[in-house]
Write a protein that holds these residues in place. Structure first.
Motif, PDB file in Angstrom:
ATOM      1  N   GLU A 115      30.756   8.041  64.708  1.00 35.67           N
ATOM      2  CA  GLU A 115      32.078   7.520  65.062  1.00 35.67           C
ATOM      3  C   GLU A 115      32.356   6.247  64.257  1.00 35.67           C
ATOM      4  O   GLU A 115      31.446   5.635  63.717  1.00 35.67           O
ATOM      5  N   THR A 116      33.614   5.852  64.191  1.00 36.41           N
ATOM      6  CA  THR A 116      33.993   4.618  63.503  1.00 36.41           C
ATOM      7  C   THR A 116      34.360   3.580  64.553  1.00 36.41           C
ATOM      8  O   THR A 116      35.448   3.650  65.141  1.00 36.41           O
ATOM      9  N   PRO A 117      33.460   2.628  64.828  1.00 39.51           N
ATOM     10  CA  PRO A 117      33.796   1.601  65.815  1.00 39.51           C
ATOM     11  C   PRO A 117      34.952   0.741  65.306  1.00 39.51           C
ATOM     12  O   PRO A 117      34.950   0.315  64.153  1.00 39.51           O
ATOM     13  N   CYS A 132      39.394 -11.150  65.301  1.00 37.38           N
ATOM     14  CA  CYS A 132      38.473 -10.141  65.823  1.00 37.38           C
ATOM     15  C   CYS A 132      37.266 -10.073  64.900  1.00 37.38           C
ATOM     16  O   CYS A 132      37.382 -10.308  63.696  1.00 37.38           O
ATOM     17  N   THR A 133      36.116  -9.792  65.487  1.00 37.81           N
ATOM     18  CA  THR A 133      34.905  -9.571  64.704  1.00 37.81           C
ATOM     19  C   THR A 133      34.209  -8.344  65.251  1.00 37.81           C
ATOM     20  O   THR A 133      34.360  -7.991  66.422  1.00 37.81           O
ATOM     21  N   LEU A 134      33.430  -7.701  64.377  1.00 36.35           N
ATOM     22  CA  LEU A 134      32.715  -6.487  64.733  1.00 36.35           C
ATOM     23  C   LEU A 134      31.287  -6.617  64.236  1.00 36.35           C
ATOM     24  O   LEU A 134      31.057  -6.992  63.086  1.00 36.35           O
ATOM     25  N   ALA A 135      30.330  -6.331  65.128  1.00 35.90           N
ATOM     26  CA  ALA A 135      28.915  -6.346  64.759  1.00 35.90           C
ATOM     27  C   ALA A 135      28.289  -5.031  65.203  1.00 35.90           C
ATOM     28  O   ALA A 135      28.491  -4.587  66.324  1.00 35.90           O
ATOM     29  N   ILE A 136      27.545  -4.404  64.284  1.00 41.60           N
ATOM     30  CA  ILE A 136      26.840  -3.158  64.590  1.00 41.60           C
ATOM     31  C   ILE A 136      25.351  -3.440  64.530  1.00 41.60           C
ATOM     32  O   ILE A 136      24.858  -3.956  63.524  1.00 41.60           O
ATOM     33  N   GLN A 139      24.387  -6.862  63.426  1.00 38.81           N
ATOM     34  CA  GLN A 139      24.769  -7.297  62.076  1.00 38.81           C
ATOM     35  C   GLN A 139      26.288  -7.398  61.967  1.00 38.81           C
ATOM     36  O   GLN A 139      27.003  -6.429  62.238  1.00 38.81           O
ATOM     37  N   HIS A 140      26.773  -8.580  61.508  1.00 33.74           N
ATOM     38  CA  HIS A 140      28.211  -8.790  61.335  1.00 33.74           C
ATOM     39  C   HIS A 140      28.740  -7.817  60.292  1.00 33.74           C
ATOM     40  O   HIS A 140      28.175  -7.671  59.216  1.00 33.74           O
ATOM     41  N   VAL A 141      29.859  -7.132  60.606  1.00 37.78           N
ATOM     42  CA  VAL A 141      30.430  -6.144  59.699  1.00 37.78           C
ATOM     43  C   VAL A 141      31.781  -6.582  59.153  1.00 37.78           C
ATOM     44  O   VAL A 141      32.028  -6.502  57.953  1.00 37.78           O
ATOM     45  N   GLN A 142      32.678  -7.045  60.024  1.00 39.70           N
ATOM     46  CA  GLN A 142      34.018  -7.389  59.570  1.00 39.70           C
ATOM     47  C   GLN A 142      34.663  -8.423  60.481  1.00 39.70           C
ATOM     48  O   GLN A 142      34.342  -8.515  61.665  1.00 39.70           O
ATOM     49  N   CYS A 155      39.535  -4.647  63.145  1.00 38.07           N
ATOM     50  CA  CYS A 155      38.224  -4.660  62.526  1.00 38.07           C
ATOM     51  C   CYS A 155      37.557  -3.312  62.775  1.00 38.07           C
ATOM     52  O   CYS A 155      37.615  -2.787  63.889  1.00 38.07           O
ATOM     53  N   SER A 156      36.972  -2.728  61.744  1.00 36.07           N
ATOM     54  CA  SER A 156      36.259  -1.464  61.904  1.00 36.07           C
ATOM     55  C   SER A 156      35.048  -1.462  60.990  1.00 36.07           C
ATOM     56  O   SER A 156      34.932  -2.287  60.084  1.00 36.07           O
TER      57      SER A 156
END
Length: 164
Positions: A115-117, A132-136, A139-142, A155-156
């Motif tokens: 899936e694309t978070p 907004c921030t996104l971490a997977i 790890q920081h992604v965007q 952010c995705s």
């Protein structure tokens, strides 16, 4: 039984069945106490039933998904409120929407691999600024920033399918 005895009996039992005593306001008023106690008892039983239902609820809990997942952390910083939508643990793949979310806001969910978070933030008519921030998997992604009246940011990130 004399009228006087009947009136004394009515006062003791709270009964107003004797028509001779219906003119006496003291006798009539005591009958309401019994009804009040009955109503209170019914309400108490209803509350106890609701509590018992909550404690004894044996509904099965959702089974863990057999699909591999990864931890995804969504975060929105700023002041005030915003509408936030994000991909969460929804079987249908639909976004979860949080209206009037108090900022700062942070939420970690398990997202199925492949899936694309995504997290999106929309400011209200008062505008302002939010990021907004996104971490997977920690790890920081965007990171993206929304500015002004009805400002938007999304952010995705990539969440590879299992085995890749």
């Amino acid at each position: 039984m004399s009228a006087k005895d009947s009136a004394e009996n009515t006062e003791k039992t709270g009964s107003t069945e004797n028509a001779e005593n219906s003119e006496n306001p003291e006798v009539t008023a005591t009958g309401g106490g019994r009804a009040g106690v009955l109503i209170a008892a019914v309400l108490l039983l209803a509350c106890a039933g609701l509590v018992g239902y909550g404690l004894l609820d044996t509904e099965e809990k959702p089974k863990p998904s057999s699909t591999p997942t990864a931890a995804v952390t969504y975060e929105v910083t700023g002041d005030g409120t915003a509408e936030i939508s994000y991909l969460g643990p929804d079987e249908d793949g639909r976004a979860t929407v949080v209206r009037d979310a108090e900022l700062p806001w942070k939420h970690t969910v398990r997202v199925p691999l492949g899936e694309t978070p995504t997290v999106a933030v929309v400011l209200g008519e008062k505008g302002g600024q939010a990021a907004c921030t996104l971490a997977i998997r920690g790890q920081h992604v965007q990171r993206a920033t929304a500015v002004g009246e009805f400002g938007r940011a999304t952010c995705s990130g990539e969440l590879p399918a299992a085995g890749t």
